[in-house]
Motif scaffolding. Structure first.
Motif, PDB file in Angstrom:
ATOM      1  N   ASN A 285      -8.075 -12.220  24.605  1.00  0.00           N
ATOM      2  CA  ASN A 285      -8.947 -12.428  25.761  1.00  0.00           C
ATOM      3  C   ASN A 285      -9.775 -13.703  25.558  1.00  0.00           C
ATOM      4  OD1 ASN A 285      -7.824 -10.267  27.021  1.00  0.00           O
ATOM      5  ND2 ASN A 285      -9.517  -8.866  26.640  1.00  0.00           N
ATOM      6  N   LEU A 286     -11.106 -13.623  25.534  1.00  0.00           N
ATOM      7  CA  LEU A 286     -11.941 -14.811  25.427  1.00  0.00           C
ATOM      8  C   LEU A 286     -12.339 -15.132  23.993  1.00  0.00           C
ATOM      9  CD1 LEU A 286     -14.347 -14.045  28.415  1.00  0.00           C
ATOM     10  CD2 LEU A 286     -12.240 -15.362  28.463  1.00  0.00           C
ATOM     11  N   ARG A 287     -11.886 -14.318  23.039  1.00  0.00           N
ATOM     12  CA  ARG A 287     -12.340 -14.455  21.654  1.00  0.00           C
ATOM     13  C   ARG A 287     -11.245 -15.046  20.767  1.00  0.00           C
ATOM     14  NH1 ARG A 287     -13.635  -9.325  23.287  1.00  0.00           N
ATOM     15  NH2 ARG A 287     -11.985  -8.377  22.004  1.00  0.00           N
ATOM     16  N   ARG A 288     -11.649 -15.862  19.829  1.00  0.00           N
ATOM     17  CA  ARG A 288     -10.730 -16.281  18.778  1.00  0.00           C
ATOM     18  C   ARG A 288     -10.529 -15.114  17.812  1.00  0.00           C
ATOM     19  NH1 ARG A 288     -13.485 -21.566  16.410  1.00  0.00           N
ATOM     20  NH2 ARG A 288     -15.336 -20.309  16.854  1.00  0.00           N
ATOM     21  N   ILE A 289      -9.309 -14.899  17.372  1.00  0.00           N
ATOM     22  CA  ILE A 289      -9.042 -13.860  16.387  1.00  0.00           C
ATOM     23  C   ILE A 289      -9.450 -14.411  15.027  1.00  0.00           C
ATOM     24  CG2 ILE A 289      -7.299 -12.426  15.282  1.00  0.00           C
ATOM     25  CD1 ILE A 289      -5.708 -12.483  17.860  1.00  0.00           C
ATOM     26  N   PRO A 290     -10.470 -13.818  14.396  1.00  0.00           N
ATOM     27  CA  PRO A 290     -10.999 -14.381  13.138  1.00  0.00           C
ATOM     28  C   PRO A 290      -9.926 -14.499  12.060  1.00  0.00           C
ATOM     29  CG  PRO A 290     -12.462 -12.672  13.988  1.00  0.00           C
ATOM     30  CD  PRO A 290     -11.208 -12.608  14.810  1.00  0.00           C
ATOM     31  N   GLY A 291      -9.789 -15.689  11.523  1.00  0.00           N
ATOM     32  CA  GLY A 291      -8.887 -15.910  10.404  1.00  0.00           C
ATOM     33  C   GLY A 291      -7.430 -16.100  10.749  1.00  0.00           C
ATOM     34  N   ALA A 292      -7.044 -15.847  12.003  1.00  0.00           N
ATOM     35  CA  ALA A 292      -5.629 -15.935  12.359  1.00  0.00           C
ATOM     36  C   ALA A 292      -5.158 -17.390  12.344  1.00  0.00           C
ATOM     37  CB  ALA A 292      -5.391 -15.314  13.731  1.00  0.00           C
ATOM     38  N   ASP A 293      -3.983 -17.610  11.750  1.00  0.00           N
ATOM     39  CA  ASP A 293      -3.419 -18.947  11.630  1.00  0.00           C
ATOM     40  C   ASP A 293      -2.462 -19.198  12.789  1.00  0.00           C
ATOM     41  OD1 ASP A 293      -2.463 -21.413  10.619  1.00  0.00           O
ATOM     42  OD2 ASP A 293      -0.815 -20.366   9.612  1.00  0.00           O
ATOM     43  N   SER A 294      -2.834 -20.105  13.676  1.00  0.00           N
ATOM     44  CA  SER A 294      -2.032 -20.316  14.889  1.00  0.00           C
ATOM     45  C   SER A 294      -0.654 -20.886  14.575  1.00  0.00           C
ATOM     46  CB  SER A 294      -2.774 -21.246  15.849  1.00  0.00           C
ATOM     47  OG  SER A 294      -2.894 -22.547  15.316  1.00  0.00           O
ATOM     48  N   LYS A 295      -0.518 -21.587  13.478  1.00  0.00           N
ATOM     49  CA  LYS A 295       0.769 -22.208  13.144  1.00  0.00           C
ATOM     50  C   LYS A 295       1.821 -21.171  12.771  1.00  0.00           C
ATOM     51  CE  LYS A 295      -1.186 -26.646  11.692  1.00  0.00           C
ATOM     52  NZ  LYS A 295      -2.541 -26.312  12.192  1.00  0.00           N
ATOM     53  N   THR A 296       1.404 -20.051  12.150  1.00  0.00           N
ATOM     54  CA  THR A 296       2.380 -19.051  11.707  1.00  0.00           C
ATOM     55  C   THR A 296       2.273 -17.732  12.460  1.00  0.00           C
ATOM     56  OG1 THR A 296       0.873 -18.283   9.945  1.00  0.00           O
ATOM     57  CG2 THR A 296       2.435 -20.047   9.400  1.00  0.00           C
TER      58      THR A 296
END
Length: 360
Positions: A285-296
């Motif tokens: 939704n409107l939040r960044r997922i803490p720690g998630a690596d967008s590249k993988t």
């Protein structure tokens, strides 16, 4: 087998029911009006077993169906078997959803599903409606109607400027006096200080060239307004709820902080949820997922995804040690099992660990 038996019982019931209805008067116009023992009956769809049967005070010699639930004899009009005292028989008609006689347009505001009610079903005249020019609008505006002088919403006249009134999208309308909105409370005037408004898509409108409006019914949010700098235009429509500009991303009317519109990828979306990623972050939704690596990061199933370091359900990191081996189960018939890892552990659709099912 059970379904076949049930279908046979249904068919037998219908055959018995139809046999007890009497003779349908004119099946080309209605399957709900019958002659039985010298009287006229209203039997919805010919199904007296489930929907009941209503003996009518109608003249069987002159009665004729007009449409499925409408009929008339030489003296009265009938609706769902109920006599309508104040409708002109000679001029009464039902055509393209318009119910009228020479003087009025009529509507029914009761429950059109429940045929087993007690009491009478009465058609009421629509205030101010002109029977000559009245017409119902087509989908997606089928809740509206108009005649030569007025617009109507759910069979009530609405206070708008007739000559300038127009639909922007399925949610918003406008005239020279302002902007209007339809929601669960009805037809509402929501602004009187607008010079210009145009549709962006089915849900968003652009007001005065720089304000994005979206109606959010959840949690009684109402209209959400965001200012759009001229340098960020044009607007790119992804779907009804999701928009991009040159510099921003909006979902469900809200700005997604930090989101990069050029690299954004939508991974999962419903009418109130979004999982997406761009070159920098993963979003729920409107939040960044803490720690998630967008590249993988990859979405596995539903709201469960993983990157090289962790497994996530929505925006929550799960306590799973075998991240590399965590995968979607394929071909399993076991209940509540959606994922597994290479160590023999199994998990449900939220990524919660489950006890192995005994094979004995």
């Amino acid at each position: 087998m059970r379904n076949k038996i049930f279908s046979a019982v249904q068919l037998l019931t219908m055959m018995v029911t139809c046999a007890s209805c009497g003779k349908v008067i004119d099946s080309t116009k209605s399957e709900s009006y019958y002659i039985k023992r010298g009287n006229v009956y209203f039997i919805p769809g010919g199904n007296s077993f489930e929907r009941g049967s209503k003996k009518m005070d109608a003249d069987p010699a002159s009665f004729e169906p007009i449409a499925e639930t409408y009929g008339k004899d030489s003296r009265h009009v009938y609706f769902r078997g109920s006599k309508q005292e104040d409708i002109d028989v000679a001029s009464f008609s039902v055509e393209k959803g318009v119910i009228k006689d020479k003087s009025h347009v009529y509507c029914y505001s009761g429950d059109v599903i429940d045929f087993n009610r007690h009491g009478e079903d009465i058609l009421s005249p629509i205030d101010q409606a002109d029977p000559v020019s009245f017409q119902r609008l087509s989908s997606p505006y089928s809740s509206f109607a108009k005649d030569k002088q007025h617009y109507y919403y759910r069979n009530s006249p609405i206070n708008v400027d007739y000559s300038s009134f127009e639909f922007l999208n399925e949610r918003f309308m406008k005239d020279k006096e302002g902007i209007y909105l339809i929601n669960s409370n009805g037809f509402l005037n929501v602004s009187k200080s607008v010079d210009k408004a145009e549709a962006v898509n089915k849900e968003y409108i652009l007001v005065n060239g720089n304000k994005l409006w979206y109606y959010q019914p959840f949690q009684k949010r109402g209209i959400i307004e965001n200012e759009i700098p001229g340098t960020s235009l044009p607007i790119e429509v992804i779907d009804d709820d999701l928009l991009k500009t040159q510099t921003t991303v909006f979902v469900f009317g809200e700005l997604i902080p930090y989101a990069d519109p050029k690299s954004l990828q939508v991974l999962f979306k419903t009418n109130n949820e979004l999982i997406a990623k761009d070159k920098n972050y993963v979003y729920y939704n409107l939040r960044r997922i803490p720690g998630a690596d967008s590249k993988t990061y990859q979405l596995l199933e539903g709201r469960v995804g993983k990157d090289n370091n962790a497994v996530y359900f929505e925006d929550q990191k799960l306590d799973i040690s075998d991240v590399a081996g965590f995968r979607k189960v394929t071909g399993s018939t076991k209940r509540n099992i959606t994922f597994e890892d290479s160590r023999g552990n199994v998990y449900d659709y939220t990524g919660s660990k489950q006890e192995p099912t005994s094979t004995r």
